[in-house]
Motif scaffolding. Structure first.
Motif, PDB file in Angstrom:
ATOM      1  N   GLY A 535       1.148  -1.384  -0.223  1.00 41.92           N
ATOM      2  CA  GLY A 535      -0.107  -0.341   0.142  1.00 41.92           C
ATOM      3  C   GLY A 535       0.873   1.200  -0.084  1.00 41.92           C
ATOM      4  O   GLY A 535       0.493   2.637   0.065  1.00 41.92           O
ATOM      5  N   ARG A 543      -3.975   6.511  -0.599  1.00 40.44           N
ATOM      6  CA  ARG A 543      -5.254   5.634  -1.080  1.00 40.44           C
ATOM      7  C   ARG A 543      -5.098   4.805  -1.510  1.00 40.44           C
ATOM      8  O   ARG A 543      -5.267   3.656  -1.173  1.00 40.44           O
ATOM      9  CB  ARG A 543      -5.283   7.311  -2.227  1.00 40.44           C
ATOM     10  CG  ARG A 543      -6.350   8.394  -1.749  1.00 40.44           C
ATOM     11  CD  ARG A 543      -6.971   8.659  -3.433  1.00 40.44           C
ATOM     12  NE  ARG A 543      -7.782   9.996  -2.646  1.00 40.44           N
ATOM     13  CZ  ARG A 543      -7.351  11.537  -2.504  1.00 40.44           C
ATOM     14  NH1 ARG A 543      -6.370  11.412  -3.336  1.00 40.44           N
ATOM     15  NH2 ARG A 543      -8.254  12.137  -1.925  1.00 40.44           N
ATOM     16  N   PRO A 544      -3.897   4.315  -1.891  1.00 34.15           N
ATOM     17  CA  PRO A 544      -3.658   2.973  -2.440  1.00 34.15           C
ATOM     18  C   PRO A 544      -3.669   1.903  -1.214  1.00 34.15           C
ATOM     19  O   PRO A 544      -4.029   1.118  -1.123  1.00 34.15           O
ATOM     20  CB  PRO A 544      -2.136   2.629  -2.515  1.00 34.15           C
ATOM     21  CG  PRO A 544      -2.114   4.535  -3.326  1.00 34.15           C
ATOM     22  CD  PRO A 544      -2.865   5.331  -2.166  1.00 34.15           C
ATOM     23  N   ARG A 547      -7.461   1.025  -0.373  1.00 35.22           N
ATOM     24  CA  ARG A 547      -8.341   0.430  -0.808  1.00 35.22           C
ATOM     25  C   ARG A 547      -7.430  -1.468  -0.797  1.00 35.22           C
ATOM     26  O   ARG A 547      -8.125  -2.194  -1.431  1.00 35.22           O
ATOM     27  CB  ARG A 547      -7.473   0.491  -2.941  1.00 35.22           C
ATOM     28  CG  ARG A 547      -8.476   1.640  -4.016  1.00 35.22           C
ATOM     29  CD  ARG A 547      -8.014   1.820  -5.050  1.00 35.22           C
ATOM     30  NE  ARG A 547      -6.813   2.231  -5.444  1.00 35.22           N
ATOM     31  CZ  ARG A 547      -6.160   3.055  -5.323  1.00 35.22           C
ATOM     32  NH1 ARG A 547      -6.965   4.421  -5.427  1.00 35.22           N
ATOM     33  NH2 ARG A 547      -4.777   3.844  -5.493  1.00 35.22           N
ATOM     34  N   CYS A 548      -6.321  -1.326  -0.686  1.00 30.87           N
ATOM     35  CA  CYS A 548      -5.314  -2.304  -0.283  1.00 30.87           C
ATOM     36  C   CYS A 548      -6.332  -3.304   1.141  1.00 30.87           C
ATOM     37  O   CYS A 548      -6.540  -3.967   0.898  1.00 30.87           O
ATOM     38  CB  CYS A 548      -3.884  -2.582  -0.047  1.00 30.87           C
ATOM     39  SG  CYS A 548      -2.935  -1.740  -1.717  1.00 30.87           S
ATOM     40  N   GLU A 550      -9.553  -2.511   1.839  1.00 31.35           N
ATOM     41  CA  GLU A 550     -10.508  -2.921   2.196  1.00 31.35           C
ATOM     42  C   GLU A 550     -10.552  -3.908   0.663  1.00 31.35           C
ATOM     43  O   GLU A 550     -11.195  -5.489   0.688  1.00 31.35           O
ATOM     44  CB  GLU A 550     -11.576  -1.675   0.716  1.00 31.35           C
ATOM     45  CG  GLU A 550     -12.052  -2.706   0.186  1.00 31.35           C
ATOM     46  CD  GLU A 550     -13.017  -1.204  -0.506  1.00 31.35           C
ATOM     47  OE1 GLU A 550     -13.756  -1.072  -1.826  1.00 31.35           O
ATOM     48  OE2 GLU A 550     -12.593  -0.071  -0.219  1.00 31.35           O
ATOM     49  N   GLU A 551     -10.208  -4.534   0.086  1.00 34.34           N
ATOM     50  CA  GLU A 551      -9.687  -5.578  -0.918  1.00 34.34           C
ATOM     51  C   GLU A 551      -8.966  -6.851   0.605  1.00 34.34           C
ATOM     52  O   GLU A 551      -9.920  -7.755   0.024  1.00 34.34           O
ATOM     53  CB  GLU A 551      -8.771  -5.591  -1.779  1.00 34.34           C
ATOM     54  CG  GLU A 551      -9.250  -4.982  -3.084  1.00 34.34           C
ATOM     55  CD  GLU A 551      -8.362  -3.984  -4.055  1.00 34.34           C
ATOM     56  OE1 GLU A 551      -6.886  -5.001  -4.414  1.00 34.34           O
ATOM     57  OE2 GLU A 551      -8.850  -3.575  -5.475  1.00 34.34           O
TER      58      GLU A 551
END
Length: 606
Positions: A535, A543-544, A547-548, A550-551
């Protein structure tokens, strides 16, 4: 002896305000509106155009001004021209739906017969427009115009600015019969005087006593928490409601807490928050912000110092509390710091006004921007205003904001002003992002050289860099706009260590949300390291990482919770996250996850 003129229509459809004031003068006493009452008297005493119309927002006291005039007439405290006049209140709704024009013509006839002794007061006078227009009949505006033009009647009107623009202004023949008197919302101090002036009436009515602090709290708390209404009306409502509640309980004294309890019922805000003063809110502000926003110590210090100075009363009182321009690459915490400030300073992110400035890139959008901004600030006068991506707005919008930054107000076409003096203005921009990236990468690569610099040399380098950033800003913004912004705050790029701290925060937030549903998340440092590896992206900030998480974590956890919650025999409410697999390419290739993944194991309840 002259025969008394009969006025059946006036008696039936109007209320004699002067007679009422004569019977109960204390009930019609008005505080702080001497200037406006005098203007009404002057206008009524003119030979022509002697029909005043009171213009102001709902609740500012337009009707009270007419009450005050009726009291002066009743007590013979006006000049000869208004002596023995009767102010008659006409509510258009009392005329009903049938034969409205005929009824109004009869009222006009009786006013004419009494030779100007009766002055009509029509509140919400815009309602005369369109009344009785069925089957092609004329409205009451058409009936009143010739009578006003010939001087057969005198009337006082009252309405809001919006209704005036919408109805009265569109009829020039009617508009020119009126003389405008603008009724502004009273200041905080004037509103306090009004409440102290009427306190005795409410104490007698409710059979109790209001403390001085309670009276002032009605004004101060209504200013902070009831933004969609005007003084003094909203403060009087708090005073009356608190009295009503206390009277039903047999309570004899009303203090600040009782006012706060009314607000709690009205707005759902906890009493503890309402009663909290600014000193307690701002105590350890920097530490509170640092818990939420990681890696931006200098930005937090700048914000904390500016807000503390302002709240201590040492800032320019004619301007907003403070103004900031947040600069930096995407995802570094500009919005996160704004949200954290709103939460700490105002107890809730509801006091954040957020505007996407890319929607106002054309000059034609200027009025729409001003209307949007002023309406929201009137509803939330104590707030933080976030103007996202300010560089995308047109120059005309920037120029309009100069008013706000320089004088703490914004005026519309009518000269009505909206105060921004209790706001904090934050603008964000990606301008200069490349410059900031290059500078921070350079500093990181030459860290050893910086250790040998003297404090003066470091300060000179920082000043030189800030000048470069300022030059970048003036390529888009006018210099006067840039110079009006009090603080330009440059945000750091986020290193892997900072990303780890943010990952800890985000997982803690996820754990809190799981706890609401009766579940618990266990994890160790290997998960934090894994998320930081995949991340970390210095150009895109946090922001990355979001997303990490979340996934890799949130989505799988959500699936487990849904599946386990559907099982009535479920005895697993704890999930343990473990990273399995191998990392590729050594420590420096942080974005290569290799064969690693997060494995979740359910732990049976004790």
């Amino acid at each position: 002896m002259a025969r008394k003129i009969q006025t059946p229509s006036l008696s039936k459809y109007t209320i004699n305000l002067t007679a009422n004031a004569r019977n109960n003068p204390d009930d019609y006493k008005v505080i702080g509106r001497d200037k406006e009452i005098a203007q009404v008297i002057f206008n009524l005493s003119r030979k022509t155009k002697n029909n005043p119309i009171l213009l102001g927002e709902a609740g500012v006291g337009k009707t009270a001004i007419v009450d005050g005039l009726a009291r002066l007439i009743a007590l013979n405290q006006v000049g000869e021209k208004l002596k023995n006049k009767q102010i008659r209140v006409l509510q258009i709704a009392t005329l009903g739906q049938q034969d409205v024009v005929r009824k109004m013509l009869n009222i006009i006839k009786e006013c004419k017969q009494t030779k100007g002794r009766n002055i009509l007061f029509i509140d919400e006078i815009h309602t005369i427009m369109g009344a009785d227009t069925s089957n092609g009949a004329m409205d009451l505006g058409d009936v009143l115009k010739p009578a006003m033009a010939r001087g057969e009647i005198q009337l006082i009107g009252a309405t809001t600015f919006d209704e005036y623009d919408k109805f009265i202004e569109k009829d020039p023949a009617l508009e020119r019969r009126f003389q405008q008197i603008v009724v502004n919302e009273p200041s905080r101090d004037d509103a306090v005087k009004v409440l102290f002036g009427i306190r005795d009436n409410y104490e007698k009515f409710h059979h109790l006593v209001y403390t001085d602090e309670a009276v002032e709290a009605c004004v101060d708390l209504s200013l902070r928490y009831i933004g969609d209404r005007q003084l003094p009306d909203k403060a009087i409502d708090l005073l009356d409601q608190a009295g009503s509640i206390a009277a039903t309980k047999g309570q004899e004294i009303i203090d600040v807490k009782d006012i706060a309890l009314v607000l709690q019922d009205m707005k759902g805000i906890p009493v503890t928050n309402i009663l909290k003063n600014d000193n307690s809110r701002l105590k350890n502000l920097d530490k509170k912000l640092a818990k939420v926003v990681k890696g931006q110590a200098e930005a937090i210090k700048t914000v904390t110092d500016a807000v503390t100075i302002a709240k201590a009363g040492l800032q320019d009182p004619t301007k907003p509390i403070s103004s900031f321009l947040f600069l930096g690459t995407t995802g570094v915490g500009k919005t996160a710091l704004t949200l954290a400030m709103t939460e700490v300073i105002f107890d809730s992110t509801d006091n954040l006004i957020r505007i996407d400035m890319s929607e106002f890139s054309e000059r034609e959008s200027l009025d729409r921007f001003q209307d949007l901004l002023t309406v929201q600030v009137k509803r939330k006068p104590y707030c933080i205003i976030l103007l996202d991506e300010i560089e995308k707005a047109c120059t005309a919008v920037h120029d309009r904001l100069l008013q706000v930054l320089d004088a703490g107000i914004l005026r519309d076409k009518r000269g009505r002003s909206t105060s921004f003096k209790n706001t904090i203005i934050i603008m964000t921009t990606n301008l200069g992002a490349e410059l900031i990236v290059d500078n921070q990468i350079y500093e990181a690569n030459t860290a050893e050289k910086f250790l040998n610099l003297t404090p003066n040399e470091i300060a000179r380098k920082q000043d030189a860099f800030k000048k470069e950033v300022n030059m970048e800003l003036t390529n888009i913004f006018r210099p006067e706009f840039v110079n009006r912004i009090e603080h330009k705050v440059i945000f750091n790029m986020l290193t892997r260590d900072i990303i780890k701290q943010i990952a800890y925060n985000n997982l803690a937030t996820l754990s809190d949300r799981m706890a609401v549903h009766g579940f618990k998340l266990l994890y160790e440092d290997d998960l934090i390291d894994y998320l930081a590896d995949i991340g970390t992206d210095v150009l895109n900030g946090a922001r990355p990482l979001a997303r990490c998480i979340e996934e890799e974590v949130s989505a799988p956890v959500a699936m487990y919770i849904m599946r386990l919650s559907d099982d009535p025999t479920n005895n697993i409410h704890t999930l343990k996250a473990t990273v399995v697999g191998e990392k590729l390419g050594g420590q420096l290739q942080s974005h290569l996850k290799g064969s690693r993944k997060v494995k979740f194991t359910g732990i049976i309840d004790d």
